[in-house]
Design a protein around this motif. Structure first.
Motif, PDB file in Angstrom:
ATOM      1  N   ALA A 437       0.820  -1.215   0.000  1.00  0.00           N
ATOM      2  CA  ALA A 437       0.000   0.000   0.000  1.00  0.00           C
ATOM      3  C   ALA A 437       0.857   1.270   0.000  1.00  0.00           C
ATOM      4  N   ILE A 438       2.056   1.189   0.570  1.00  0.00           N
ATOM      5  CA  ILE A 438       2.974   2.343   0.572  1.00  0.00           C
ATOM      6  C   ILE A 438       3.343   2.682  -0.866  1.00  0.00           C
ATOM      7  N   SER A 441       0.265   4.087  -2.745  1.00  0.00           N
ATOM      8  CA  SER A 441      -0.004   5.484  -2.390  1.00  0.00           C
ATOM      9  C   SER A 441       1.004   6.408  -3.051  1.00  0.00           C
ATOM     10  N   LEU A 445       0.453   9.273  -5.887  1.00  0.00           N
ATOM     11  CA  LEU A 445       0.921  10.649  -5.616  1.00  0.00           C
ATOM     12  C   LEU A 445       2.054  11.047  -6.561  1.00  0.00           C
ATOM     13  N   ARG A 455      13.015   8.555  -2.762  1.00  0.00           N
ATOM     14  CA  ARG A 455      12.185   9.330  -1.823  1.00  0.00           C
ATOM     15  C   ARG A 455      11.457   8.446  -0.827  1.00  0.00           C
ATOM     16  N   PRO A 459      14.892   5.733   2.079  1.00  0.00           N
ATOM     17  CA  PRO A 459      14.857   6.157   3.487  1.00  0.00           C
ATOM     18  C   PRO A 459      14.243   5.107   4.417  1.00  0.00           C
ATOM     19  N   ILE A 460      13.223   4.390   3.927  1.00  0.00           N
ATOM     20  CA  ILE A 460      12.603   3.376   4.797  1.00  0.00           C
ATOM     21  C   ILE A 460      13.583   2.210   5.011  1.00  0.00           C
TER      22      ILE A 460
ATOM     23  N   VAL B  87      -6.188   4.088   1.898  1.00  0.00           N
ATOM     24  CA  VAL B  87      -6.435   2.672   2.172  1.00  0.00           C
ATOM     25  C   VAL B  87      -6.588   2.435   3.676  1.00  0.00           C
ATOM     26  N   ASP B  89      -4.953   0.657   5.887  1.00  0.00           N
ATOM     27  CA  ASP B  89      -3.805   0.774   6.811  1.00  0.00           C
ATOM     28  C   ASP B  89      -3.061   2.111   6.638  1.00  0.00           C
ATOM     29  N   ARG B  90      -3.710   3.063   6.038  1.00  0.00           N
ATOM     30  CA  ARG B  90      -3.222   4.451   5.869  1.00  0.00           C
ATOM     31  C   ARG B  90      -2.020   4.592   4.934  1.00  0.00           C
ATOM     32  N   ALA B  91      -1.076   3.663   5.006  1.00  0.00           N
ATOM     33  CA  ALA B  91       0.125   3.693   4.165  1.00  0.00           C
ATOM     34  C   ALA B  91       0.837   5.033   4.222  1.00  0.00           C
ATOM     35  N   LEU B  92       0.956   5.582   5.422  1.00  0.00           N
ATOM     36  CA  LEU B  92       1.743   6.818   5.556  1.00  0.00           C
ATOM     37  C   LEU B  92       3.216   6.445   5.456  1.00  0.00           C
ATOM     38  N   PHE B  93       4.022   7.367   4.950  1.00  0.00           N
ATOM     39  CA  PHE B  93       5.448   7.069   4.803  1.00  0.00           C
ATOM     40  C   PHE B  93       6.109   7.203   6.177  1.00  0.00           C
ATOM     41  N   PRO B  94       6.629   6.098   6.713  1.00  0.00           N
ATOM     42  CA  PRO B  94       7.091   6.124   8.111  1.00  0.00           C
ATOM     43  C   PRO B  94       8.310   7.011   8.355  1.00  0.00           C
ATOM     44  N   HIS B  95       9.071   7.323   7.283  1.00  0.00           N
ATOM     45  CA  HIS B  95      10.300   8.100   7.467  1.00  0.00           C
ATOM     46  C   HIS B  95      10.043   9.602   7.364  1.00  0.00           C
ATOM     47  N   PHE B 104       3.942  15.375   0.234  1.00  0.00           N
ATOM     48  CA  PHE B 104       4.613  14.447  -0.681  1.00  0.00           C
ATOM     49  C   PHE B 104       4.203  14.597  -2.149  1.00  0.00           C
ATOM     50  N   ARG B 148      -3.313  14.087   2.719  1.00  0.00           N
ATOM     51  CA  ARG B 148      -2.300  13.799   1.707  1.00  0.00           C
ATOM     52  C   ARG B 148      -2.938  13.490   0.354  1.00  0.00           C
TER      53      ARG B 148
END
Lengths: 540, 217
Positions: A437-438, A441, A445, A455, A459-460, B87, B89-95, B104, B148
């Motif tokens: 999902a990351i 998304s 975007l 990007r 980093p992750i 979605v 589980d949000r899928a936010l970028f953890p970093h 973003f 976002r």
């Protein structure tokens, strides 16, 4: 279908990398079809049987011993509470920091007729100068001990994970059916981790077959020493390659066995009914027995060589850290860091392209890149020399002399092939933790390709990146046979320096480079032990 | 009113023999909120991924703003579709911190700061802007995910069980706020959910996926 393009730049990069990486191995294998010289007939008639029998005896002995040490220690630290258990959980992997050739050198220093242990024994028991308490270690049995006590941690690590995943309920049922604690281990626990045990043992077998430094020091005729002698003694590269092909085919067989076993590495998959093992407290006698069983491998594989190296260092005194030592250390560190960065970068690009393009072509190619770790450094060196000579003579002939052959490129190339599996597994593990999902998304975007890589993913996966650099660096620092052959003229690394001193029986002077190798080797051990401690907390 | 999304005769399957979506037709109007309702594994998320460009199609055609974006052997990549996606589980970028997560998808540099502030305020997460995703609650993470997605001014917002991981109170609170924002901004929304109450509350129209057939309410 993820993209309208079937073949993209990502496919191109991966395919090119694969072919480039595999070319030295393919060159070696192609020698099977070349003409067989008189040297081959000589080897076939007089020494090949020795190479095969010695190699098989060595591998069988080492395999048996590592299976016993690795599984027994893993079972004890997983199931029993005894004095020192917390230390042993991670301490049992300490011997991984010592390459077999360094253990071989220190054992010679310890157990030779005039070695430290025999000298101590003579003074303690008033023995004559010609009397020895400890037998000669420079033989195939000594080699079996050396390999077993440096390589058993591979079996220990994989078995410990398998034992941790075994459910308590199964053993409880076993007890009600009349099995004793020992029978539970032999009849239930051990058969259930058999695939894991085989996988770990196969890794050890491959490492044993690949080694050159220890068997050379003990003057045992195996495939690797035979290849070296054929090349450097008979100056017959083709025959050396033909011998290498035989070893390569056997190693590929081991690799397939290891992969097949790993697929079923754990019969006892954790399900919803999983109950973690209940750690049993032991009586003081039981606790002492467990302590000694776990302490002996660490003592032989780590403490004893460290003590001997310290002994050498004290005798070498002030000249321990001389200018030459610093220059060699700098060479080693720069070369290994550069190789580690390149190797990690390649693993990053390939793993990213697998994820980004979701391509079955790249996915199926990647495992082939992993076989490099199983190919002995000596064989890789033979293949790389052949490849570079071809490139120098046919493609880079505008340069005066040789451009690639005998340069640092060869070394870096060999290190990347040998270490790719380490970098790749680190990245694979990292990517498994990033939800799809990351990526979805980020793509919605408007982030794609390299933008997505640098990007979001980079980093992750920073931890994976640095872990990979660390693991590869320490692996490269230890690598001996490929470095010995491919290094430019007068270029020395810590491993080569240790080898040269040891081969000239200047053990005391080998202390400085050997210490440096062990210290660097301890860095990844520190991280693995941290992971073991974390897993213990999670389990409890 | 003009259709912003049109799906014509869409068929898709992961396995050649088992069609997950078969001959599906659908349209979404500008400013309309449509829910796709149905049990798990029936193909709702796949439909959303097809619209997003994260999956290709085996047959049929998907059009966004009169432009064909997916058809057999053609796929306009997601980054070129101007969509928003939120979605479960949000899928936010953890970093990245909350502010950078919201930022973003913005490429134009000049108005970035003020725009981000506007959306952080709109979704009531301005005071969390310097925190990282793991430092805020699930409800706050969901607000950030909405901010976002909306800041890029998408043509269509795709929602895949966006409230699924939240407790009832939080869900009710977010339902009210987000529905108001969607209606105020005249946004076209395609919501995938298995919660019938949520679908009824949110949508102008409900499409129900059932085994082998599609019912439009």
């Amino acid at each position: 279908m993820r993209s309208s393009k079937i073949f993209s730049v990502w496919h191109g990069i991966t395919l090119f990398t694969l072919l480039f990486f595999l070319s030295p191995i393919l060159i070696i294998l192609s020698s099977v079809f070349a003409d067989y010289s008189e040297n081959w007939s000589h080897i076939y008639e007089y020494v090949l049987a020795d190479y095969i029998l010695n190699s098989l005896f060595l591998v069988s002995g080492v395999s048996l011993l590592v299976m016993i040490i690795g599984s027994l220690t893993a079972w004890l630290v997983t199931n029993y509470q005894f004095f020192g258990k917390r230390f042993f959980e991670w301490g049992l992997i300490l011997p991984l920091a010592i390459p077999p050739y360094i253990l071989a050198y220190t054992f010679t220093g310890l157990f030779d007729s005039y070695g430290t242990m025999n000298e101590i024994a003579r003074s303690l028991f008033n023995l004559q100068q010609n009397e020895m308490l400890f037998p000669n270690i420079r033989n195939i049995y000594g080699a079996i001990i050396v390999f077993s006590f440096t390589l058993y941690p591979y079996v220990y690590l994989i078995c410990r994970t398998a034992f941790l995943n075994q459910s308590r309920s199964m053993f409880e049922v076993g007890r009600t059916l009349g099995l004793s604690q020992v029978s539970i281990f032999l009849k239930l626990a051990l058969p259930l981790v058999r695939p894991a045990l085989i996988a770990g043992t196969m890794i050890v077998a491959m490492e044993t077959l690949s080694d050159f430094g220890a068997v050379d020091h003990f003057a045992i005729s195996t495939f690797t020493t035979g290849i070296f002698r054929t090349w450097y003694g008979m100056y017959d590269l083709t025959t050396a390659m033909q011998l290498s092909s035989m070893l390569l085919i056997f190693i590929t067989f081991c690799l397939i066995m290891e992969r097949t076993s790993r697929k079923n590495a754990n019969y006892s998959t954790i399900g919803s009914n999983f109950k973690p093992t209940q750690v049993k407290r032991l009586s003081s006698i039981g606790s002492s027995v467990c302590f000694f069983i776990c302490f002996i491998p660490i003592f032989i594989g780590f403490i004893l060589p460290i003590l001997e190296i310290l002994n050498w260092s004290l005798r070498f005194n002030t000249s321990f850290f001389n200018e030459q030592f610093f220059s060699i250390s700098l060479n080693t560190i720069l070369l290994s860091i550069l190789s580690a960065i390149l190797c990690t970068f390649i693993a990053m690009i390939i793993n990213f392209s697998i994820r980004y393009k979701n391509s079955s072509v790249i996915k199926s190619i990647n495992p082939f890149l992993n076989i490099g770790y199983a190919v002995p450094g000596l064989i890789l060196a033979v293949g790389i020399v052949q490849l570079f000579v071809f490139l120098d003579n046919n493609i880079l002939n505008s340069f005066e002399g040789y451009f690639l052959t005998g340069s640092l490129f060869g070394l870096i190339f060999a290190y990347i092939i040998k270490s790719y599996a380490l970098a790749n597994s680190t990245y694979e593990a990292g990517y498994q933790k990033i939800s799809q999902a990351i990526d979805d998304s980020a793509r919605v975007l408007k982030s794609k390709g390299l933008n997505l890589l640098f990007r979001v993913h980079f980093p992750i996966l920073k931890t994976s990146f640095f872990t990979s650099i660390l693991l590869v660096t320490s692996e490269v620092v230890k690598e001996l046979p490929a470095t010995l052959i491919l290094r430019p003229f007068n270029f020395e690394t810590l491993a080569v320096s240790t080898y040269i001193y040891a081969s000239e029986e200047r053990m005391v002077e080998a202390a400085a480079p050997a210490t440096a190798i062990i210290l660097i080797g301890l860095i990844p051990i520190f991280f693995i032990s941290k992971m073991i401690r974390t897993s213990r907390l999670e389990k409890s | 009113m003009k259709n912003i999304l049109e799906i014509r005769n869409l068929s898709h399957a992961y396995d050649q023999d088992i069609s997950i979506i078969k001959d599906f037709n659908f349209s979404l109007k500008k400013g309309e909120i449509v829910s796709i309702l149905g049990p798990s594994g029936i193909g709702k998320t796949t439909l959303l991924r097809i619209v997003a460009g994260l999956e290709g199609v085996m047959d049929g055609e998907v059009t966004i703003s009169d432009k064909v974006v997916s058809k057999k052997n053609f796929l306009l990549p997601p980054e070129k579709r101007n969509l928003g996606l939120v979605v479960e589980d949000r899928a936010l970028f953890p970093h990245l911190n909350i502010e950078k997560n919201v930022m973003f998808g913005i490429t134009h540099i000049q108005e970035r700061e003020s725009l981000v502030q506007e959306y952080l305020d709109l979704f009531k997460v301005a005071e969390l802007s310097k925190k990282y995703p793991h430092e805020v609650s699930a409800g706050q993470q969901q607000r950030v995910a909405f901010a976002r997605a909306l800041i890029t001014n998408p043509d269509i917002l795709l929602l895949d069980e966006p409230f699924g991981a939240l407790d009832k109170n939080l869900k009710d609170e977010l339902h009210d706020e987000t529905k108001k924002i969607f209606k105020d901004t005249d946004l076209s929304v395609l919501l995938v959910t298995h919660d019938e109450e949520e679908a009824k509350y949110f949508s102008d129209r409900i499409i129900e996926f059932q085994e082998g057939k599609i019912i439009i309410r």
